[in-house]
Motif scaffolding. Structure first.
Motif, PDB file in Angstrom:
ATOM      1  N   ASN A  26       0.842  -1.196   0.000  1.00 18.56           N
ATOM      2  CA  ASN A  26       0.000   0.000   0.000  1.00 18.56           C
ATOM      3  C   ASN A  26       0.875   1.243   0.000  1.00 18.56           C
ATOM      4  O   ASN A  26       1.888   1.286   0.693  1.00 18.56           O
ATOM      5  CB  ASN A  26      -0.896   0.020   1.243  1.00 18.56           C
ATOM      6  N   LEU A  27       0.475   2.264  -0.759  1.00 22.08           N
ATOM      7  CA  LEU A  27       1.214   3.522  -0.765  1.00 22.08           C
ATOM      8  C   LEU A  27       0.603   4.482   0.239  1.00 22.08           C
ATOM      9  O   LEU A  27      -0.610   4.729   0.221  1.00 22.08           O
ATOM     10  CB  LEU A  27       1.210   4.144  -2.160  1.00 22.08           C
ATOM     11  N   LEU A  28       1.444   5.017   1.118  1.00 20.04           N
ATOM     12  CA  LEU A  28       0.999   5.944   2.147  1.00 20.04           C
ATOM     13  C   LEU A  28       1.817   7.219   2.088  1.00 20.04           C
ATOM     14  O   LEU A  28       3.002   7.187   1.740  1.00 20.04           O
ATOM     15  CB  LEU A  28       1.193   5.328   3.539  1.00 20.04           C
ATOM     16  N   ASN A  29       1.191   8.336   2.455  1.00 18.21           N
ATOM     17  CA  ASN A  29       1.916   9.582   2.651  1.00 18.21           C
ATOM     18  C   ASN A  29       2.343   9.630   4.113  1.00 18.21           C
ATOM     19  O   ASN A  29       1.508   9.480   5.014  1.00 18.21           O
ATOM     20  CB  ASN A  29       1.050  10.788   2.311  1.00 18.21           C
ATOM     21  N   VAL A  30       3.641   9.820   4.344  1.00 14.56           N
ATOM     22  CA  VAL A  30       4.208   9.737   5.680  1.00 14.56           C
ATOM     23  C   VAL A  30       5.005  11.002   5.975  1.00 14.56           C
ATOM     24  O   VAL A  30       5.772  11.479   5.129  1.00 14.56           O
ATOM     25  CB  VAL A  30       5.128   8.488   5.785  1.00 14.56           C
ATOM     26  N   ASN A  31       4.842  11.530   7.176  1.00 16.00           N
ATOM     27  CA  ASN A  31       5.612  12.691   7.613  1.00 16.00           C
ATOM     28  C   ASN A  31       7.047  12.253   7.897  1.00 16.00           C
ATOM     29  O   ASN A  31       7.260  11.303   8.652  1.00 16.00           O
ATOM     30  CB  ASN A  31       4.973  13.278   8.873  1.00 16.00           C
ATOM     31  N   VAL A  32       8.019  12.939   7.291  1.00 17.93           N
ATOM     32  CA  VAL A  32       9.433  12.585   7.487  1.00 17.93           C
ATOM     33  C   VAL A  32      10.224  13.738   8.114  1.00 17.93           C
ATOM     34  O   VAL A  32      11.430  13.839   7.939  1.00 17.93           O
ATOM     35  CB  VAL A  32      10.101  12.130   6.161  1.00 17.93           C
ATOM     36  N   SER A  33       9.534  14.586   8.874  1.00 22.18           N
ATOM     37  CA  SER A  33      10.220  15.739   9.461  1.00 22.18           C
ATOM     38  C   SER A  33      11.156  15.359  10.611  1.00 22.18           C
ATOM     39  O   SER A  33      12.027  16.150  10.979  1.00 22.18           O
ATOM     40  CB  SER A  33       9.203  16.779   9.943  1.00 22.18           C
ATOM     41  N   VAL A  43      11.925   2.751   6.327  1.00 20.21           N
ATOM     42  CA  VAL A  43      11.681   3.512   7.547  1.00 20.21           C
ATOM     43  C   VAL A  43      10.638   2.794   8.397  1.00 20.21           C
ATOM     44  O   VAL A  43       9.812   2.037   7.892  1.00 20.21           O
ATOM     45  CB  VAL A  43      11.194   4.950   7.234  1.00 20.21           C
ATOM     46  N   LEU A  44      10.695   3.036   9.711  1.00 19.70           N
ATOM     47  CA  LEU A  44       9.649   2.563  10.610  1.00 19.70           C
ATOM     48  C   LEU A  44       8.641   3.683  10.781  1.00 19.70           C
ATOM     49  O   LEU A  44       9.018   4.833  11.040  1.00 19.70           O
ATOM     50  CB  LEU A  44      10.224   2.174  11.970  1.00 19.70           C
ATOM     51  N   ILE A  45       7.351   3.337  10.657  1.00 13.34           N
ATOM     52  CA  ILE A  45       6.284   4.335  10.673  1.00 13.34           C
ATOM     53  C   ILE A  45       5.333   4.041  11.826  1.00 13.34           C
ATOM     54  O   ILE A  45       4.910   2.897  12.027  1.00 13.34           O
ATOM     55  CB  ILE A  45       5.485   4.279   9.357  1.00 13.34           C
ATOM     56  N   HIS A  46       4.991   5.091  12.561  1.00  9.11           N
ATOM     57  CA  HIS A  46       3.978   4.997  13.603  1.00  9.11           C
ATOM     58  C   HIS A  46       3.155   6.271  13.575  1.00  9.11           C
ATOM     59  O   HIS A  46       3.719   7.372  13.526  1.00  9.11           O
ATOM     60  CB  HIS A  46       4.608   4.813  14.985  1.00  9.11           C
ATOM     61  N   ALA A  47       1.847   6.122  13.556  1.00 10.85           N
ATOM     62  CA  ALA A  47       0.912   7.259  13.589  1.00 10.85           C
ATOM     63  C   ALA A  47       1.192   8.259  12.466  1.00 10.85           C
ATOM     64  O   ALA A  47       1.106   9.466  12.664  1.00 10.85           O
ATOM     65  CB  ALA A  47       0.947   7.935  14.953  1.00 10.85           C
ATOM     66  N   CYS A  49       4.008   8.994  11.012  1.00 12.89           N
ATOM     67  CA  CYS A  49       5.336   9.622  11.036  1.00 12.89           C
ATOM     68  C   CYS A  49       6.427   8.560  10.929  1.00 12.89           C
ATOM     69  O   CYS A  49       6.357   7.519  11.581  1.00 12.89           O
ATOM     70  CB  CYS A  49       5.546  10.378  12.346  1.00 12.89           C
ATOM     71  N   ALA A  50       7.427   8.863  10.111  1.00 16.20           N
ATOM     72  CA  ALA A  50       8.606   8.002  10.030  1.00 16.20           C
ATOM     73  C   ALA A  50       9.483   8.318  11.234  1.00 16.20           C
ATOM     74  O   ALA A  50       9.836   9.472  11.473  1.00 16.20           O
ATOM     75  CB  ALA A  50       9.360   8.248   8.735  1.00 16.20           C
ATOM     76  N   LEU A  51       9.810   7.282  12.005  1.00 13.12           N
ATOM     77  CA  LEU A  51      10.556   7.476  13.247  1.00 13.12           C
ATOM     78  C   LEU A  51      12.026   7.112  13.154  1.00 13.12           C
ATOM     79  O   LEU A  51      12.847   7.624  13.913  1.00 13.12           O
ATOM     80  CB  LEU A  51       9.928   6.637  14.367  1.00 13.12           C
TER      81      LEU A  51
END
Length: 76
Positions: A26-33, A43-47, A49-51
């Motif tokens: 699945n393609l998701l938009n993830v915050n990478v700030s 990347v590991l993603i939670h909520a 956001c890439a952590l």
């Protein structure tokens, strides 16, 4: 319990700090700030956001574990 899922960075919009990430197909938009991944990184993603940036073999191992969990849930 909090769970992070691995995904592969497909593209990055640095101005918006958003990356398109492939997560289990699945393609998701993830915050990478919080981190600075490159295209192709995992990347590991939670909520949303890439952590953390993780090695490919670690990400693949986690994906396999999630698939096993899904299969065991479906067998109920």
């Amino acid at each position: 319990m909090c769970v992070a899922v691995p995904g592969k960075v497909i593209e990055i919009d640095r101005e918006k700090d958003i990356a398109k990430v492939s997560v289990l197909g699945n393609l998701l938009n993830v915050n990478v700030s919080l981190i600075y991944p490159e295209i192709g990184d995992y990347v590991l993603i939670h909520a949303g956001c890439a952590l953390e940036i993780v090695k490919e073999d670690t990400a693949k191992e986690m994906e396999e574990l999630y698939k096993l969990l899904e299969e065991s849930y479906e067998d109920r």
